[in-house]
Design a protein around this motif. Structure first.
Motif, PDB file in Angstrom:
ATOM      1  N   MET A   1      28.935  -3.955  32.767  1.00 24.98           N
ATOM      2  CA  MET A   1      29.263  -2.705  31.903  1.00 24.98           C
ATOM      3  C   MET A   1      28.959  -1.405  32.568  1.00 24.98           C
ATOM      4  SD  MET A   1      28.806  -4.486  28.203  1.00 24.98           S
ATOM      5  CE  MET A   1      28.342  -2.800  27.345  1.00 24.98           C
ATOM      6  N   ALA A   2      27.624  -1.320  33.224  1.00 28.77           N
ATOM      7  CA  ALA A   2      27.230  -0.181  33.855  1.00 28.77           C
ATOM      8  C   ALA A   2      28.068   0.195  34.945  1.00 28.77           C
ATOM      9  CB  ALA A   2      25.757  -0.330  34.256  1.00 28.77           C
ATOM     10  N   ALA A   3      28.347  -0.843  35.658  1.00 23.94           N
ATOM     11  CA  ALA A   3      29.427  -0.468  36.688  1.00 23.94           C
ATOM     12  C   ALA A   3      30.795  -0.056  36.215  1.00 23.94           C
ATOM     13  CB  ALA A   3      29.546  -1.746  37.697  1.00 23.94           C
ATOM     14  N   LEU A   4      31.204  -0.503  35.368  1.00 20.31           N
ATOM     15  CA  LEU A   4      32.511  -0.094  34.823  1.00 20.31           C
ATOM     16  C   LEU A   4      32.053   1.286  34.287  1.00 20.31           C
ATOM     17  CD1 LEU A   4      33.844  -3.177  32.847  1.00 20.31           C
ATOM     18  CD2 LEU A   4      34.826  -2.214  34.815  1.00 20.31           C
ATOM     19  N   ARG A   5      31.087   1.665  33.736  1.00 21.31           N
ATOM     20  CA  ARG A   5      30.955   3.159  33.165  1.00 21.31           C
ATOM     21  C   ARG A   5      31.006   4.081  34.266  1.00 21.31           C
ATOM     22  NH1 ARG A   5      26.429   1.386  30.141  1.00 21.31           N
ATOM     23  NH2 ARG A   5      27.349   0.242  28.460  1.00 21.31           N
ATOM     24  N   ASP A   6      30.228   3.540  35.384  1.00 18.52           N
ATOM     25  CA  ASP A   6      30.269   4.348  36.647  1.00 18.52           C
ATOM     26  C   ASP A   6      31.850   4.697  37.154  1.00 18.52           C
ATOM     27  OD1 ASP A   6      27.476   4.816  36.310  1.00 18.52           O
ATOM     28  OD2 ASP A   6      26.854   3.146  37.747  1.00 18.52           O
ATOM     29  N   LYS A   7      32.319   3.478  37.242  1.00 22.98           N
ATOM     30  CA  LYS A   7      33.619   3.659  37.805  1.00 22.98           C
ATOM     31  C   LYS A   7      34.394   4.388  36.852  1.00 22.98           C
ATOM     32  CE  LYS A   7      37.577   0.872  39.447  1.00 22.98           C
ATOM     33  NZ  LYS A   7      37.959  -0.655  39.490  1.00 22.98           N
ATOM     34  N   SER A   8      34.491   4.512  35.821  1.00 21.74           N
ATOM     35  CA  SER A   8      35.128   5.104  34.884  1.00 21.74           C
ATOM     36  C   SER A   8      34.826   6.766  35.051  1.00 21.74           C
ATOM     37  CB  SER A   8      35.030   4.803  33.421  1.00 21.74           C
ATOM     38  OG  SER A   8      35.543   3.439  33.252  1.00 21.74           O
ATOM     39  N   ALA A   9      33.737   6.941  35.100  1.00 19.96           N
ATOM     40  CA  ALA A   9      33.222   8.215  35.224  1.00 19.96           C
ATOM     41  C   ALA A   9      33.545   8.766  36.564  1.00 19.96           C
ATOM     42  CB  ALA A   9      31.762   8.402  35.234  1.00 19.96           C
ATOM     43  N   GLU A  10      33.813   8.302  37.468  1.00 21.42           N
ATOM     44  CA  GLU A  10      34.196   8.553  38.733  1.00 21.42           C
ATOM     45  C   GLU A  10      35.611   8.660  38.964  1.00 21.42           C
ATOM     46  OE1 GLU A  10      33.231   5.828  41.748  1.00 21.42           O
ATOM     47  OE2 GLU A  10      30.975   6.264  41.653  1.00 21.42           O
ATOM     48  N   GLU A  11      36.456   7.721  38.289  1.00 21.44           N
ATOM     49  CA  GLU A  11      38.036   8.105  37.967  1.00 21.44           C
ATOM     50  C   GLU A  11      38.190   9.375  37.108  1.00 21.44           C
ATOM     51  OE1 GLU A  11      39.219   4.477  36.126  1.00 21.44           O
ATOM     52  OE2 GLU A  11      39.033   3.269  38.041  1.00 21.44           O
ATOM     53  N   ILE A  12      37.430   9.692  36.010  1.00 15.89           N
ATOM     54  CA  ILE A  12      37.751  10.812  35.214  1.00 15.89           C
ATOM     55  C   ILE A  12      37.475  12.080  35.991  1.00 15.89           C
ATOM     56  CG2 ILE A  12      36.649  11.985  33.257  1.00 15.89           C
ATOM     57  CD1 ILE A  12      36.464   9.256  31.775  1.00 15.89           C
ATOM     58  N   GLU A  13      36.366  12.128  36.992  1.00 17.47           N
ATOM     59  CA  GLU A  13      36.013  12.996  37.764  1.00 17.47           C
ATOM     60  C   GLU A  13      37.188  13.444  38.748  1.00 17.47           C
ATOM     61  OE1 GLU A  13      32.426  14.259  40.583  1.00 17.47           O
ATOM     62  OE2 GLU A  13      31.781  13.485  38.598  1.00 17.47           O
ATOM     63  N   GLN A  14      37.505  12.225  39.318  1.00 13.72           N
ATOM     64  CA  GLN A  14      38.609  12.496  40.367  1.00 13.72           C
ATOM     65  C   GLN A  14      39.983  12.935  39.636  1.00 13.72           C
ATOM     66  OE1 GLN A  14      38.566  12.257  43.383  1.00 13.72           O
ATOM     67  NE2 GLN A  14      40.852  12.885  43.773  1.00 13.72           N
ATOM     68  N   ALA A  15      40.358  12.432  38.446  1.00 16.77           N
ATOM     69  CA  ALA A  15      41.516  13.017  37.640  1.00 16.77           C
ATOM     70  C   ALA A  15      41.281  14.391  37.307  1.00 16.77           C
ATOM     71  CB  ALA A  15      41.635  12.129  36.458  1.00 16.77           C
ATOM     72  N   ILE A  16      39.981  14.974  36.869  1.00 14.40           N
ATOM     73  CA  ILE A  16      39.831  16.522  36.551  1.00 14.40           C
ATOM     74  C   ILE A  16      39.968  17.106  37.767  1.00 14.40           C
ATOM     75  CG2 ILE A  16      37.845  17.950  36.147  1.00 14.40           C
ATOM     76  CD1 ILE A  16      36.837  16.051  33.985  1.00 14.40           C
ATOM     77  N   ARG A  17      39.507  16.553  38.830  1.00 19.30           N
ATOM     78  CA  ARG A  17      39.687  17.450  40.128  1.00 19.30           C
ATOM     79  C   ARG A  17      41.210  17.680  40.580  1.00 19.30           C
ATOM     80  NH1 ARG A  17      36.056  14.278  43.002  1.00 19.30           N
ATOM     81  NH2 ARG A  17      34.175  14.513  42.423  1.00 19.30           N
ATOM     82  N   THR A  18      41.825  16.696  40.476  1.00 20.41           N
ATOM     83  CA  THR A  18      43.286  16.450  40.620  1.00 20.41           C
ATOM     84  C   THR A  18      44.140  17.586  39.866  1.00 20.41           C
ATOM     85  OG1 THR A  18      43.141  14.289  41.285  1.00 20.41           O
ATOM     86  CG2 THR A  18      45.487  15.026  40.722  1.00 20.41           C
TER      87      THR A  18
END
Length: 128
Positions: free
Chosen positions: A48-65
């Motif tokens: 679950m921690a790994a998924l949260r980190d992955k989700s946070a990275e994906e959200i950050e990438q989407a925001i940058r995009t």
């Protein structure tokens, strides 16, 4: 035939059980299950921690995009235009112009000093 008035109850035995009801194998099984539950609980928490980190990275990438090269005022995409050999970002929506670091100096020239700064610079440089 007449119905019975009092229900029949079994007789209570005065004999005590001769064997122990304590089962050591059952306790071992419970301990093993508890260890297994702890192991899988820890594994689930790590996943679950790994998924949260992955989700946070994906959200950050989407925001940058979605925010890169967008107008800070209206959100429209910025279009690069060449002005006096300097590439500036202009918004077609609100008409704003956005400059990156160093582009202002490229448009207006090097920073000019005021008369007071020139006076002090002249006094410091003056050696009789």
């Amino acid at each position: 035939m007449e119905p019975r008035k009092k229900p029949i109850q079994p007789k209570k035995s005065n004999v005590q059980l001769m064997f122990n009801t304590h089962d050591p194998l059952e306790e071992l099984n419970r301990a093993e299950r508890a260890q297994e539950d702890d192991y899988f609980r820890k594994l689930d928490q790590e996943l679950m921690a790994a998924l949260r980190d992955k989700s946070a990275e994906e959200i950050e990438q989407a925001i940058r995009t979605y925010t890169r090269m967008r107008c800070p005022k209206c959100g429209e995409p910025l279009e690069g235009t060449l002005e006096r050999q300097v590439m500036i970002d202009a918004c077609l929506g609100c008409g704003g112009i956005w400059l990156d670091k160093g582009e202002w100096e490229g448009l207006v020239g090097p920073k000019a000093y005021g008369w007071l700064q020139r006076l002090f610079a002249g006094l410091i440089a003056y050696k009789p």
